[in-house]
Write a protein that holds these residues in place. Sequence first.
Motif, PDB file in Angstrom:
ATOM      1  N   ARG A   1      19.746  10.901   5.567  1.00 47.38           N
ATOM      2  CA  ARG A   1      20.105   9.540   5.526  1.00 47.38           C
ATOM      3  C   ARG A   1      21.756   9.487   5.748  1.00 47.38           C
ATOM      4  N   ASP A   2      22.549  10.404   4.722  1.00 47.12           N
ATOM      5  CA  ASP A   2      23.686  10.394   5.021  1.00 47.12           C
ATOM      6  C   ASP A   2      24.121  10.891   6.307  1.00 47.12           C
ATOM      7  N   ALA A   3      23.799  11.762   7.031  1.00 47.43           N
ATOM      8  CA  ALA A   3      24.135  12.125   8.149  1.00 47.43           C
ATOM      9  C   ALA A   3      23.789  11.058   9.417  1.00 47.43           C
ATOM     10  N   PHE A   4      22.749  10.370   9.185  1.00 44.68           N
ATOM     11  CA  PHE A   4      22.589   9.094  10.187  1.00 44.68           C
ATOM     12  C   PHE A   4      23.771   8.139   9.866  1.00 44.68           C
ATOM     13  N   LEU A   5      23.908   7.674   8.488  1.00 50.10           N
ATOM     14  CA  LEU A   5      25.170   6.840   8.276  1.00 50.10           C
ATOM     15  C   LEU A   5      26.392   7.227   8.641  1.00 50.10           C
ATOM     16  N   THR A   6      26.690   8.525   8.715  1.00 57.45           N
ATOM     17  CA  THR A   6      28.045   9.129   9.235  1.00 57.45           C
ATOM     18  C   THR A   6      27.863   8.797  10.807  1.00 57.45           C
ATOM     19  N   GLU A   7      27.015   9.189  11.319  1.00 58.83           N
ATOM     20  CA  GLU A   7      26.722   9.020  12.965  1.00 58.83           C
ATOM     21  C   GLU A   7      26.927   7.725  13.054  1.00 58.83           C
ATOM     22  N   GLU A   8      26.455   6.741  12.501  1.00 56.23           N
ATOM     23  CA  GLU A   8      26.345   5.160  12.704  1.00 56.23           C
ATOM     24  C   GLU A   8      27.848   4.648  12.654  1.00 56.23           C
ATOM     25  N   ARG A   9      28.517   5.231  11.595  1.00 50.00           N
ATOM     26  CA  ARG A   9      29.994   4.799  11.416  1.00 50.00           C
ATOM     27  C   ARG A   9      30.830   4.964  12.700  1.00 50.00           C
ATOM     28  N   THR A  10      30.485   6.382  13.151  1.00 51.53           N
ATOM     29  CA  THR A  10      31.135   6.665  14.465  1.00 51.53           C
ATOM     30  C   THR A  10      31.037   5.874  15.723  1.00 51.53           C
TER      31      THR A  10
ATOM     32  N   PHE B   1      15.201   3.925   4.318  1.00 48.53           N
ATOM     33  CA  PHE B   1      16.187   4.839   4.064  1.00 48.53           C
ATOM     34  C   PHE B   1      16.086   5.272   2.577  1.00 48.53           C
ATOM     35  N   LEU B   2      15.749   4.284   1.827  1.00 49.39           N
ATOM     36  CA  LEU B   2      15.739   4.849   0.488  1.00 49.39           C
ATOM     37  C   LEU B   2      14.812   5.788   0.322  1.00 49.39           C
ATOM     38  N   VAL B   3      13.904   5.956   1.135  1.00 50.67           N
ATOM     39  CA  VAL B   3      12.954   6.927   0.638  1.00 50.67           C
ATOM     40  C   VAL B   3      13.022   8.251   1.702  1.00 50.67           C
ATOM     41  N   MET B   4      13.944   8.208   2.391  1.00 51.65           N
ATOM     42  CA  MET B   4      14.442   9.298   3.327  1.00 51.65           C
ATOM     43  C   MET B   4      15.386  10.290   2.584  1.00 51.65           C
ATOM     44  N   ASP B   5      15.097  11.636   2.913  1.00 53.32           N
ATOM     45  CA  ASP B   5      15.730  12.679   2.720  1.00 53.32           C
ATOM     46  C   ASP B   5      17.128  12.227   2.536  1.00 53.32           C
ATOM     47  N   ALA B   6      18.028  12.752   1.521  1.00 54.23           N
ATOM     48  CA  ALA B   6      19.193  12.131   1.326  1.00 54.23           C
ATOM     49  C   ALA B   6      20.294  12.776   2.254  1.00 54.23           C
ATOM     50  N   ALA B   7      20.075  14.021   2.792  1.00 50.71           N
ATOM     51  CA  ALA B   7      20.938  14.667   3.772  1.00 50.71           C
ATOM     52  C   ALA B   7      20.843  13.977   4.952  1.00 50.71           C
TER      53      ALA B   7
ATOM     54  N   ALA C   1       0.773  -1.184  -0.140  1.00 51.88           N
ATOM     55  CA  ALA C   1       0.091   0.183   0.029  1.00 51.88           C
ATOM     56  C   ALA C   1       0.946   1.248   0.077  1.00 51.88           C
ATOM     57  N   ASP C   2       2.275   1.203   0.241  1.00 53.11           N
ATOM     58  CA  ASP C   2       3.152   2.304   0.303  1.00 53.11           C
ATOM     59  C   ASP C   2       3.926   2.187  -1.022  1.00 53.11           C
ATOM     60  N   PRO C   3       3.572   2.689  -2.248  1.00 56.51           N
ATOM     61  CA  PRO C   3       4.119   2.542  -3.344  1.00 56.51           C
ATOM     62  C   PRO C   3       5.709   3.087  -3.294  1.00 56.51           C
ATOM     63  N   ALA C   4       5.811   4.087  -2.840  1.00 49.82           N
ATOM     64  CA  ALA C   4       7.060   4.914  -2.673  1.00 49.82           C
ATOM     65  C   ALA C   4       8.226   3.765  -2.367  1.00 49.82           C
ATOM     66  N   ARG C   5       7.869   3.099  -1.045  1.00 49.32           N
ATOM     67  CA  ARG C   5       8.775   2.344  -0.652  1.00 49.32           C
ATOM     68  C   ARG C   5       8.883   1.114  -1.455  1.00 49.32           C
ATOM     69  N   ALA C   6       7.791   0.562  -1.927  1.00 45.80           N
ATOM     70  CA  ALA C   6       7.512  -0.590  -2.740  1.00 45.80           C
ATOM     71  C   ALA C   6       8.618  -0.442  -3.903  1.00 45.80           C
ATOM     72  N   HIS C   7       8.665   0.643  -4.632  1.00 49.04           N
ATOM     73  CA  HIS C   7       9.478   0.923  -5.774  1.00 49.04           C
ATOM     74  C   HIS C   7      10.915   1.417  -5.453  1.00 49.04           C
ATOM     75  N   SER C   8      11.133   1.696  -4.238  1.00 49.92           N
ATOM     76  CA  SER C   8      12.293   2.237  -3.896  1.00 49.92           C
ATOM     77  C   SER C   8      13.564   1.337  -4.300  1.00 49.92           C
ATOM     78  N   PHE C   9      13.579   0.168  -4.299  1.00 46.98           N
ATOM     79  CA  PHE C   9      14.360  -0.724  -4.247  1.00 46.98           C
ATOM     80  C   PHE C   9      15.047  -0.569  -5.906  1.00 46.98           C
ATOM     81  N   ASN C  10      14.129  -0.320  -6.976  1.00 48.51           N
ATOM     82  CA  ASN C  10      14.750  -0.418  -8.135  1.00 48.51           C
ATOM     83  C   ASN C  10      15.897   0.468  -8.639  1.00 48.51           C
ATOM     84  N   ALA C  11      15.934   2.031  -7.880  1.00 49.74           N
ATOM     85  CA  ALA C  11      17.003   2.695  -8.130  1.00 49.74           C
ATOM     86  C   ALA C  11      18.156   2.342  -7.375  1.00 49.74           C
ATOM     87  N   ALA C  12      18.179   1.506  -6.403  1.00 53.64           N
ATOM     88  CA  ALA C  12      19.328   0.852  -5.657  1.00 53.64           C
ATOM     89  C   ALA C  12      19.584  -0.776  -5.775  1.00 53.64           C
TER      90      ALA C  12
END
Length: 256
Positions: free
Chosen positions: A222-231, A214-220, A7-18
Amino acid sequence: MTTPRSADPARAHSFNAAAAQYAANRPSYPPALFDTIEKTADRPLTGARVADVGAGTGISTSLLHARGADVLAVEPGAGMAAEFRRGNPDIPLVRGNGNALPLADTTLDFLTYAQSWHWTDPAHSVPEALRVLRPGGALALWWNISALDVEWIAESSERVRRAAGMDSRQADRERRADAADPSGRLDFTRHKLRWSRRVPLDTHLANLGSHSHFLVMDAAARDAFLTEERTYLQQVFPDGVVEETYDVLLLVARKR
């Protein structure tokens, strides 16, 4: 019953670009999973006619093929299907989804869904499964679930939950399993199988980033979260190698 993810098409289709990121970084499945499917279904995968639905980039399909199954992949997404064909040129694939399978009646020994049943609507996918399976055939659904009894995984999962604004992934997967067949037409046998893999930190973070929230999240963001998670994770794994521990949640039902 929970609302199906379809029922959430944005999430359902998000994998195709990744799709390439998904193929390169998502975890596989242990041999014990397929041993358990065979034991529960009381028949081998070798020589069995199998359709693997929501096949994605072919992680599960290729393993079924390696077990000797006569396997057909069914995948709705163009990007995922293209990545599948690049990696698995010798395995047939058709476009379609579990709510309306492009398959003939009573032709399958196994119908499998790896990480994909929750993208279907059981009101449609359950009768479709019963339609295409032969008498005695088996429907097998499975998910890799993060092992939340491992301290660093529980802490990381909580950070992911907050960043994505969602409930615990573990609870979400458990609810999906309990709601796999609201009609009660299927009698599921349930198993949990623990396994782990050791991967570079970059692979672990790319795996996280390949999930739909994460694929449907705002890119900035998402990148901020992954940077913090790396730390955070560099403190837990100073050698840069992460041990991911999973429980495979497996549901198997045989057609009467």
